[in-house]
Design an enzyme around this catalytic site. Structure first.
Site, PDB file in Angstrom:
ATOM      1  N   ASP A  79      44.803  50.363  20.405  1.00  0.00           N
ATOM      2  CA  ASP A  79      46.015  49.955  21.126  1.00  0.00           C
ATOM      3  C   ASP A  79      46.300  48.497  20.784  1.00  0.00           C
ATOM      4  O   ASP A  79      45.412  47.769  20.326  1.00  0.00           O
ATOM      5  CB  ASP A  79      45.785  50.115  22.636  1.00  0.00           C
ATOM      6  CG  ASP A  79      47.072  50.106  23.443  1.00  0.00           C
ATOM      7  OD1 ASP A  79      48.148  49.867  22.870  1.00  0.00           O
ATOM      8  OD2 ASP A  79      46.992  50.337  24.670  1.00  0.00           O
ATOM      9  N   LYS A  80      47.529  48.101  20.995  1.00  0.00           N
ATOM     10  CA  LYS A  80      47.922  46.723  20.704  1.00  0.00           C
ATOM     11  C   LYS A  80      48.650  46.183  21.923  1.00  0.00           C
ATOM     12  O   LYS A  80      49.369  46.917  22.615  1.00  0.00           O
ATOM     13  CB  LYS A  80      48.826  46.748  19.459  1.00  0.00           C
ATOM     14  CG  LYS A  80      49.650  45.522  19.207  1.00  0.00           C
ATOM     15  CD  LYS A  80      51.089  45.691  19.673  1.00  0.00           C
ATOM     16  CE  LYS A  80      51.908  44.441  19.459  1.00  0.00           C
ATOM     17  NZ  LYS A  80      53.258  44.577  20.056  1.00  0.00           N
ATOM     18  N   HIS A  81      48.445  44.913  22.191  1.00  0.00           N
ATOM     19  CA  HIS A  81      49.128  44.306  23.333  1.00  0.00           C
ATOM     20  C   HIS A  81      49.731  42.972  22.910  1.00  0.00           C
ATOM     21  O   HIS A  81      49.048  42.148  22.303  1.00  0.00           O
ATOM     22  CB  HIS A  81      48.141  44.079  24.487  1.00  0.00           C
ATOM     23  CG  HIS A  81      48.777  43.447  25.679  1.00  0.00           C
ATOM     24  ND1 HIS A  81      49.379  44.185  26.674  1.00  0.00           N
ATOM     25  CD2 HIS A  81      48.942  42.146  26.021  1.00  0.00           C
ATOM     26  CE1 HIS A  81      49.885  43.364  27.578  1.00  0.00           C
ATOM     27  NE2 HIS A  81      49.633  42.123  27.217  1.00  0.00           N
ATOM     28  N   SER A  82      50.993  42.779  23.246  1.00  0.00           N
ATOM     29  CA  SER A  82      51.616  41.477  22.977  1.00  0.00           C
ATOM     30  C   SER A  82      51.776  40.762  24.309  1.00  0.00           C
ATOM     31  O   SER A  82      52.117  41.385  25.322  1.00  0.00           O
ATOM     32  CB  SER A  82      52.987  41.687  22.340  1.00  0.00           C
ATOM     33  OG  SER A  82      53.774  40.519  22.479  1.00  0.00           O
ATOM     34  N   THR A 119      59.266  46.818  25.514  1.00  0.00           N
ATOM     35  CA  THR A 119      59.433  47.920  24.557  1.00  0.00           C
ATOM     36  C   THR A 119      60.070  49.147  25.195  1.00  0.00           C
ATOM     37  O   THR A 119      60.902  49.818  24.579  1.00  0.00           O
ATOM     38  CB  THR A 119      58.058  48.291  23.966  1.00  0.00           C
ATOM     39  OG1 THR A 119      57.538  47.129  23.333  1.00  0.00           O
ATOM     40  CG2 THR A 119      58.153  49.405  22.959  1.00  0.00           C
ATOM     41  N   ARG A 167      50.306  38.080  42.873  1.00  0.00           N
ATOM     42  CA  ARG A 167      50.181  36.844  42.078  1.00  0.00           C
ATOM     43  C   ARG A 167      51.562  36.246  41.806  1.00  0.00           C
ATOM     44  O   ARG A 167      51.753  35.029  41.834  1.00  0.00           O
ATOM     45  CB  ARG A 167      49.495  37.140  40.745  1.00  0.00           C
ATOM     46  CG  ARG A 167      48.010  37.370  40.880  1.00  0.00           C
ATOM     47  CD  ARG A 167      47.435  37.949  39.610  1.00  0.00           C
ATOM     48  NE  ARG A 167      47.644  37.094  38.459  1.00  0.00           N
ATOM     49  CZ  ARG A 167      47.781  37.537  37.211  1.00  0.00           C
ATOM     50  NH1 ARG A 167      47.739  38.820  36.934  1.00  0.00           N
ATOM     51  NH2 ARG A 167      47.960  36.692  36.232  1.00  0.00           N
ATOM     52  N   SER A 182      43.981  41.398  34.115  1.00  0.00           N
ATOM     53  CA  SER A 182      45.198  42.191  34.268  1.00  0.00           C
ATOM     54  C   SER A 182      45.493  42.949  32.966  1.00  0.00           C
ATOM     55  O   SER A 182      45.720  44.167  32.968  1.00  0.00           O
ATOM     56  CB  SER A 182      46.344  41.236  34.628  1.00  0.00           C
ATOM     57  OG  SER A 182      47.591  41.766  34.322  1.00  0.00           O
ATOM     58  N   LYS A 186      44.396  47.297  32.093  1.00  0.00           N
ATOM     59  CA  LYS A 186      45.401  48.321  31.766  1.00  0.00           C
ATOM     60  C   LYS A 186      45.064  48.987  30.432  1.00  0.00           C
ATOM     61  O   LYS A 186      45.275  50.183  30.252  1.00  0.00           O
ATOM     62  CB  LYS A 186      46.797  47.679  31.722  1.00  0.00           C
ATOM     63  CG  LYS A 186      47.323  47.350  33.129  1.00  0.00           C
ATOM     64  CD  LYS A 186      48.667  46.671  33.112  1.00  0.00           C
ATOM     65  CE  LYS A 186      48.589  45.229  32.732  1.00  0.00           C
ATOM     66  NZ  LYS A 186      49.750  44.407  33.053  1.00  0.00           N
ATOM     67  N   LYS A 187      44.536  48.197  29.494  1.00  0.00           N
ATOM     68  CA  LYS A 187      44.153  48.769  28.190  1.00  0.00           C
ATOM     69  C   LYS A 187      42.996  49.748  28.365  1.00  0.00           C
ATOM     70  O   LYS A 187      42.966  50.805  27.770  1.00  0.00           O
ATOM     71  CB  LYS A 187      43.725  47.674  27.205  1.00  0.00           C
ATOM     72  CG  LYS A 187      44.776  46.630  26.885  1.00  0.00           C
ATOM     73  CD  LYS A 187      45.815  47.134  25.931  1.00  0.00           C
ATOM     74  CE  LYS A 187      47.156  47.253  26.617  1.00  0.00           C
ATOM     75  NZ  LYS A 187      48.213  47.880  25.873  1.00  0.00           N
TER      76      LYS A 187
END
Ligand code: URA
Length: 438
Positions: A79-82, A119, A167, A182, A186-187
């Site tokens: 997976d990728k996260h930005s 996205t 938060r 956080s 989620k990942k």
């Protein structure tokens, strides 16, 4: 009986929590047994005192396990996260590109946050495209065609969502351990085995300077590894927007043009580097070999084909790959901002452009607001480029005159100019990949 007052006091005084206490706290908060005011006090204590290695790991796991978790059986998922930027359409191209390089990608995405786009909102612009897949359909699609993009379901890491909302209203968002837990929780809940992080750095990102971006990148990689997940982070430039188009439909348009071998070079290079990172953490290939493979698959049209296959699998109209202008909703009214004299563009402030697009209706001013997918802007002159008097700098697609009036001051103040023919050499030679961790 869980003693929340002692729990808060321990963190306030710089002490450490046990794994069991953390799990109890997260369970009690998720069920509502711990009220928001006590959780807020604890968040502020963490903001000041931090969380140590083991505490951070346990807190992240407890968040990840607070709801449904996805599993892909024998498939190894990347997976990728930005961390979010302006004009960041990378996921749209990267997911199919990585799939053509043999990586199995199950990408969970969110809606836009603050001045940055999301996205899921962009994909909504493709007629028929289903942005929320059931976990069975998500995993079946990845197994069949190698990739899928789906919006986060509220059942994944629900305690994280509850903490995030708290938060947001208690001044505790910018805390490194809270940001890392956080993102990584989620990942983990999303079932991936390895993660690539795109940590954006600059005026159009949450991390404005290199030092804080690097700190975040290192912390994300080390937390992921502590939890048994292979991971790598690239720190990428977000001082000016990525590519030319910012918006929702307009970013899909640009993603397609890059997949067809046209489009802006910065988007292409970032996507190739991130795909190289995904390949290298998933195979024997080095980062450089991964980039070379990704470049080949992008340039020979395989990634465009994979994008079409993903759109069809998710019920979308794949004519978007051939005639995107006729398929995507694009606002009909246009407004152009032009140079008032001969000049050289010294900087285009990404944050202001993002704020402007939000005010055109392309983002949300409040939670749950509907989005106008058809609006957007095209940056015709970027850093270091000269413009003659009267030449267009920015083209705006809009639907509502009042919203345009709200947005214009942001666009007009986004540009910084130098004298004509005074090239901003250092910005012409824009460095896109600022660092690589892991
Ligand atoms: N993005 C997230 O998902 N969480 C944060 O805390 C900050 C950015």
């Amino acid at each position: 009986m869980f003693d929340m007052i002692s729990f808060i006091e321990r963190k306030r005084d710089g002490g450490a929590h046990t794994a069991e206490e953390i799990r109890e706290f997260v369970l009690n908060f998720a069920s509502g047994a711990v009220p928001d005011y006590q959780a807020s006090a604890w968040l502020m204590a963490v903001y000041h005192a931090g969380l140590k290695g083991e505490e951070l790991k346990e807190f992240t796991l407890a968040l990840a396990q607070s709801g449904q978790t996805l599993s892909f059986g024998d498939l190894r998922i990347v997976d990728k996260h930005s961390t979010g930027g302006v004009g960041d359409k990378v996921t749209l191209l990267l997911v199919p590109l990585a799939a053509t390089c043999g990586v199995k990608v199950a990408k969970l995405s969110g809606p836009g946050l603050g001045f940055t786009g999301g996205t899921v909102d962009k994909l909504e612009a493709i007629p028929g495209f289903q942005t929320h897949l059931s976990s069975e359909r998500f995993s079946d699609q990845v197994r069949r065609i190698g990739c899928a993009i789906s919006g986060h379901s509220a059942d994944l890491a629900p305690a994280e969502g509850k903490f995030y909302a708290l938060r947001d209203v208690t001044g505790t968002v910018p805390s490194l351990p809270l940001i890392c837990s956080s993102i990584v929780s989620k990942k983990i809940a999303g079932g991936a085995d390895a993660f690539v992080f795109d940590v954006k750095c600059g005026g159009g990102a949450f991390m404005e300077d290199y030092e804080s971006a690097e700190k975040l990148a290192r912390a994300l990689v080390s937390l992921s590894r502590a939890l048994g997940k292979e991971s790598m982070a690239l720190i990428t430039d977000m001082d000016q927007p990525l590519g030319e188009w910012i918006g929702n439909s307009t970013e899909v348009l640009e993603a397609v043009s890059v997949l067809r071998g046209e489009g802006p070079k910065d988007v292409k290079e970032i996507v190739i580097n991130l795909a190289g990172a995904m390949v290298s953490i998933d195979s024997e290939l080095s980062f450089e070999e991964g980039c070379a493979l990704a470049r080949k698959k992008l340039e020979d049209g395989s990634a465009l084909e994979a994008f079409g296959a993903m759109i069809r699998a998710q019920g979308g109209d794949d004519r978007v790959c051939r005639t995107p202008e006729t398929i995507l909703p694009l606002a009909e009214k246009t407004h152009t901002i032009s140079a008032s004299e001969d000049c050289t563009v010294q900087a285009v402030n990404a944050r202001k452009i993002g704020e402007g697009v939000k005010r055109l209706g392309g983002g949300r001013m409040s939670l749950g607001d509907p989005i106008d997918l058809s609006v957007g802007v095209r940056i015709l002159k970027k850093n270091g480029v000269s413009a003659k008097q009267g030449e267009a700098l920015l083209e705006i697609l809009y639907s509502d005159d009042a919203k345009l009036a709200d947005a214009l001051p942001y666009f007009e103040s986004a540009y910084t100019f130098g004298k004509a023919n005074e090239p901003a050499e250092e910005t012409v030679q824009r460095r896109l990949i600022l660092g690589k961790i892991g």
